[in-house]
Design a protein around this motif. Structure first.
Motif, PDB file in Angstrom:
ATOM      1  N   VAL A   1       0.837  -1.194   0.000  1.00  0.00           N
ATOM      2  CA  VAL A   1       0.000   0.000   0.000  1.00  0.00           C
ATOM      3  C   VAL A   1       0.872   1.244   0.000  1.00  0.00           C
ATOM      4  O   VAL A   1       1.795   1.372   0.809  1.00  0.00           O
ATOM      5  N   ASN A   2       0.582   2.150  -0.902  1.00  0.00           N
ATOM      6  CA  ASN A   2       1.318   3.399  -0.986  1.00  0.00           C
ATOM      7  C   ASN A   2       0.855   4.351   0.114  1.00  0.00           C
ATOM      8  O   ASN A   2      -0.331   4.438   0.414  1.00  0.00           O
ATOM      9  N   LYS A   3       1.791   5.061   0.729  1.00  0.00           N
ATOM     10  CA  LYS A   3       1.442   6.036   1.750  1.00  0.00           C
ATOM     11  C   LYS A   3       0.882   7.285   1.091  1.00  0.00           C
ATOM     12  O   LYS A   3       1.448   7.828   0.168  1.00  0.00           O
ATOM     13  N   GLY A   4      -0.258   7.730   1.600  1.00  0.00           N
ATOM     14  CA  GLY A   4      -0.926   8.882   1.009  1.00  0.00           C
ATOM     15  C   GLY A   4      -1.870   8.447  -0.103  1.00  0.00           C
ATOM     16  O   GLY A   4      -1.857   7.310  -0.552  1.00  0.00           O
ATOM     17  N   GLY A   5      -2.714   9.362  -0.564  1.00  0.00           N
ATOM     18  CA  GLY A   5      -3.654   9.026  -1.606  1.00  0.00           C
ATOM     19  C   GLY A   5      -4.645   7.975  -1.161  1.00  0.00           C
ATOM     20  O   GLY A   5      -4.928   6.999  -1.846  1.00  0.00           O
ATOM     21  N   TRP A   6      -5.196   8.153   0.036  1.00  0.00           N
ATOM     22  CA  TRP A   6      -6.022   7.132   0.667  1.00  0.00           C
ATOM     23  C   TRP A   6      -7.289   6.841  -0.129  1.00  0.00           C
ATOM     24  O   TRP A   6      -7.895   7.727  -0.711  1.00  0.00           O
ATOM     25  N   THR A   7      -7.696   5.598  -0.113  1.00  0.00           N
ATOM     26  CA  THR A   7      -8.981   5.191  -0.656  1.00  0.00           C
ATOM     27  C   THR A   7      -9.999   5.212   0.468  1.00  0.00           C
ATOM     28  O   THR A   7      -9.794   4.584   1.502  1.00  0.00           O
ATOM     29  N   GLN A   8     -11.074   5.949   0.285  1.00  0.00           N
ATOM     30  CA  GLN A   8     -12.101   6.049   1.303  1.00  0.00           C
ATOM     31  C   GLN A   8     -13.357   5.324   0.829  1.00  0.00           C
ATOM     32  O   GLN A   8     -13.804   5.503  -0.297  1.00  0.00           O
ATOM     33  N   PHE A   9     -13.928   4.492   1.697  1.00  0.00           N
ATOM     34  CA  PHE A   9     -15.147   3.762   1.399  1.00  0.00           C
ATOM     35  C   PHE A   9     -16.310   4.446   2.118  1.00  0.00           C
ATOM     36  O   PHE A   9     -16.217   4.743   3.308  1.00  0.00           O
ATOM     37  N   VAL A  10     -17.382   4.681   1.393  1.00  0.00           N
ATOM     38  CA  VAL A  10     -18.542   5.374   1.948  1.00  0.00           C
ATOM     39  C   VAL A  10     -19.787   4.523   1.743  1.00  0.00           C
ATOM     40  O   VAL A  10     -20.024   4.026   0.637  1.00  0.00           O
ATOM     41  N   PRO A  11     -20.610   4.315   2.781  1.00  0.00           N
ATOM     42  CA  PRO A  11     -21.846   3.555   2.612  1.00  0.00           C
ATOM     43  C   PRO A  11     -22.859   4.376   1.815  1.00  0.00           C
ATOM     44  O   PRO A  11     -23.329   5.416   2.278  1.00  0.00           O
ATOM     45  N   LEU A  12     -23.169   3.924   0.624  1.00  0.00           N
ATOM     46  CA  LEU A  12     -23.984   4.721  -0.299  1.00  0.00           C
ATOM     47  C   LEU A  12     -25.392   4.960   0.234  1.00  0.00           C
ATOM     48  O   LEU A  12     -25.926   6.057   0.100  1.00  0.00           O
ATOM     49  N   LYS A  13     -26.010   3.942   0.831  1.00  0.00           N
ATOM     50  CA  LYS A  13     -27.389   4.115   1.289  1.00  0.00           C
ATOM     51  C   LYS A  13     -27.497   5.250   2.303  1.00  0.00           C
ATOM     52  O   LYS A  13     -28.367   6.124   2.187  1.00  0.00           O
ATOM     53  N   GLU A  14     -26.611   5.239   3.310  1.00  0.00           N
ATOM     54  CA  GLU A  14     -26.656   6.290   4.323  1.00  0.00           C
ATOM     55  C   GLU A  14     -26.321   7.650   3.726  1.00  0.00           C
ATOM     56  O   GLU A  14     -26.909   8.669   4.108  1.00  0.00           O
ATOM     57  N   LEU A  15     -25.370   7.665   2.801  1.00  0.00           N
ATOM     58  CA  LEU A  15     -25.017   8.922   2.144  1.00  0.00           C
ATOM     59  C   LEU A  15     -26.213   9.485   1.393  1.00  0.00           C
ATOM     60  O   LEU A  15     -26.547  10.666   1.518  1.00  0.00           O
ATOM     61  N   PHE A  16     -26.884   8.634   0.616  1.00  0.00           N
ATOM     62  CA  PHE A  16     -28.023   9.084  -0.172  1.00  0.00           C
ATOM     63  C   PHE A  16     -29.189   9.488   0.732  1.00  0.00           C
ATOM     64  O   PHE A  16     -29.798  10.548   0.549  1.00  0.00           O
ATOM     65  N   ASP A  17     -29.486   8.656   1.740  1.00  0.00           N
ATOM     66  CA  ASP A  17     -30.614   8.937   2.619  1.00  0.00           C
ATOM     67  C   ASP A  17     -30.405  10.199   3.456  1.00  0.00           C
ATOM     68  O   ASP A  17     -31.385  10.815   3.905  1.00  0.00           O
ATOM     69  N   SER A  18     -29.152  10.586   3.687  1.00  0.00           N
ATOM     70  CA  SER A  18     -28.885  11.758   4.518  1.00  0.00           C
ATOM     71  C   SER A  18     -29.075  13.072   3.773  1.00  0.00           C
ATOM     72  O   SER A  18     -29.044  14.137   4.385  1.00  0.00           O
ATOM     73  N   GLN A  19     -29.271  12.991   2.465  1.00  0.00           N
ATOM     74  CA  GLN A  19     -29.424  14.198   1.674  1.00  0.00           C
ATOM     75  C   GLN A  19     -30.877  14.694   1.687  1.00  0.00           C
ATOM     76  O   GLN A  19     -31.808  13.943   1.958  1.00  0.00           O
ATOM     77  N   THR A  20     -31.029  15.962   1.387  1.00  0.00           N
ATOM     78  CA  THR A  20     -32.379  16.520   1.287  1.00  0.00           C
ATOM     79  C   THR A  20     -33.077  15.945   0.062  1.00  0.00           C
ATOM     80  O   THR A  20     -32.443  15.395  -0.843  1.00  0.00           O
ATOM     81  N   ALA A  21     -34.399  16.058   0.046  1.00  0.00           N
ATOM     82  CA  ALA A  21     -35.166  15.554  -1.093  1.00  0.00           C
ATOM     83  C   ALA A  21     -34.736  16.249  -2.381  1.00  0.00           C
ATOM     84  O   ALA A  21     -34.671  15.622  -3.454  1.00  0.00           O
ATOM     85  N   GLU A  22     -34.405  17.523  -2.273  1.00  0.00           N
ATOM     86  CA  GLU A  22     -33.978  18.274  -3.454  1.00  0.00           C
ATOM     87  C   GLU A  22     -32.652  17.736  -3.994  1.00  0.00           C
ATOM     88  O   GLU A  22     -32.475  17.576  -5.200  1.00  0.00           O
ATOM     89  N   ARG A  23     -31.716  17.438  -3.072  1.00  0.00           N
ATOM     90  CA  ARG A  23     -30.421  16.927  -3.528  1.00  0.00           C
ATOM     91  C   ARG A  23     -30.559  15.506  -4.072  1.00  0.00           C
ATOM     92  O   ARG A  23     -29.897  15.152  -5.045  1.00  0.00           O
ATOM     93  N   GLN A  24     -31.406  14.702  -3.463  1.00  0.00           N
ATOM     94  CA  GLN A  24     -31.624  13.362  -3.991  1.00  0.00           C
ATOM     95  C   GLN A  24     -32.159  13.433  -5.420  1.00  0.00           C
ATOM     96  O   GLN A  24     -31.729  12.675  -6.288  1.00  0.00           O
ATOM     97  N   ALA A  25     -33.093  14.346  -5.660  1.00  0.00           N
ATOM     98  CA  ALA A  25     -33.639  14.515  -7.008  1.00  0.00           C
ATOM     99  C   ALA A  25     -32.546  14.997  -7.957  1.00  0.00           C
ATOM    100  O   ALA A  25     -32.475  14.563  -9.114  1.00  0.00           O
ATOM    101  N   LEU A  26     -31.679  15.894  -7.466  1.00  0.00           N
ATOM    102  CA  LEU A  26     -30.581  16.406  -8.286  1.00  0.00           C
ATOM    103  C   LEU A  26     -29.639  15.270  -8.664  1.00  0.00           C
ATOM    104  O   LEU A  26     -29.236  15.144  -9.821  1.00  0.00           O
ATOM    105  N   TRP A  27     -29.290  14.428  -7.696  1.00  0.00           N
ATOM    106  CA  TRP A  27     -28.375  13.320  -7.975  1.00  0.00           C
ATOM    107  C   TRP A  27     -28.975  12.324  -8.945  1.00  0.00           C
ATOM    108  O   TRP A  27     -28.286  11.789  -9.805  1.00  0.00           O
ATOM    109  N   ARG A  28     -30.264  12.079  -8.816  1.00  0.00           N
ATOM    110  CA  ARG A  28     -30.907  11.172  -9.770  1.00  0.00           C
ATOM    111  C   ARG A  28     -30.834  11.758 -11.174  1.00  0.00           C
ATOM    112  O   ARG A  28     -30.602  11.054 -12.149  1.00  0.00           O
ATOM    113  N   GLY A  29     -30.999  13.081 -11.262  1.00  0.00           N
ATOM    114  CA  GLY A  29     -30.898  13.736 -12.561  1.00  0.00           C
ATOM    115  C   GLY A  29     -29.487  13.701 -13.103  1.00  0.00           C
ATOM    116  O   GLY A  29     -29.267  13.478 -14.301  1.00  0.00           O
ATOM    117  N   LYS A  30     -28.497  13.903 -12.230  1.00  0.00           N
ATOM    118  CA  LYS A  30     -27.101  13.872 -12.659  1.00  0.00           C
ATOM    119  C   LYS A  30     -26.699  12.482 -13.120  1.00  0.00           C
ATOM    120  O   LYS A  30     -25.868  12.319 -14.012  1.00  0.00           O
TER     121      LYS A  30
END
Length: 208
Positions: A138-167
């Motif tokens: 493993v190289n030092k620096g340039g870390w890989t970060q894992f994010v739970p998508l469900k919690e990330l998506f659910d934590s957003q406002t309804a407007e941002r969720q709609a924006l992400w679906r559009g994007k």
């Protein structure tokens, strides 16, 4: 054969230090009730924690060399027993089904996953249910970060969720691209008829 899952974070991820993947590989070579029970337990823990980190002195022996160990374990833990090998094969890839990554182009494919945050396999009509990664160095620096998508998506406002679906639709080329940030898709495009919503409860059984 039993093992212990130690939660890494309150949200997701677990560490397994008392299970040798070499022993698992040996057990899988002669399938029986014990191997079936162990695989079922791993699948259950993977579904619960979504990220399993294995640390054991024998793992380098199990996963290194010709790469067959990683492929065998991936097939066993994957719900369908199949592999999705979709990436370019580097000359030093130990196995045709293993995608070798490195910061040195002589050692592996470079600049992988650096286009932004992404979800592996979303270019597939049926994304794989699990992915195995082996990090011999493993190289030092340039870390890989894992994010739970469900919690990330659910934590957003309804407007941002709609924006992400559009994007997402923009990234797939279904609608003209607008200004502002967008989800970064994989380099490949999936056929329009196979597009899935960003928020979905469907699961499939492929491994990479």
């Amino acid at each position: 054969m039993s093992y212990t899952c130690k939660p890494i974070t309150p949200l997701f991820g677990a560490l397994i230090e008392d299970l040798s993947l070499l022993s698992l590989r040996n057990l899988l070579s002669s399938p029986n009730a014990s191997s079936a029970a162990l695989v079922s337990s791993l699948r259950s823990d993977l579904a619960q924690h979504r990220l399993l980190l294995f640390r054991h002195p024998d793992n380098a022996v199990a996963l290194g060399g010709d790469g067959c160990g990683q492929v065998e374990i991936s097939k066993a833990v994957g719900e369908s027993g199949q592999l999705e090998s979709t990436f370019h094969k580097h000359a030093k890839s130990p196995h045709p089904d293993i995608f070798r990554v490195s910061n040195d182009e002589d050692e592996g494919c470079t600049n992988v996953g650096r286009s932004g945050w992404h979800i592996d396999g979303t270019f597939q009509p049926q994304p794989f249910s699990a992915q195995t990664m082996y990090f011999p160095e493993v190289n030092k620096g340039g870390w890989t970060q894992f994010v739970p998508l469900k919690e990330l998506f659910d934590s957003q406002t309804a407007e941002r969720q709609a924006l992400w679906r559009g994007k997402e639709r923009e990234a797939l080329g279904l609608v003209p691209r607008s200004e502002g940030p967008c989800l970064v898709p994989d380099r490949r495009r999936m056929p329009v008829q196979t597009v899935r919503p960003m928020a979905s409860t469907k699961t499939v059984g492929h491994v990479a």
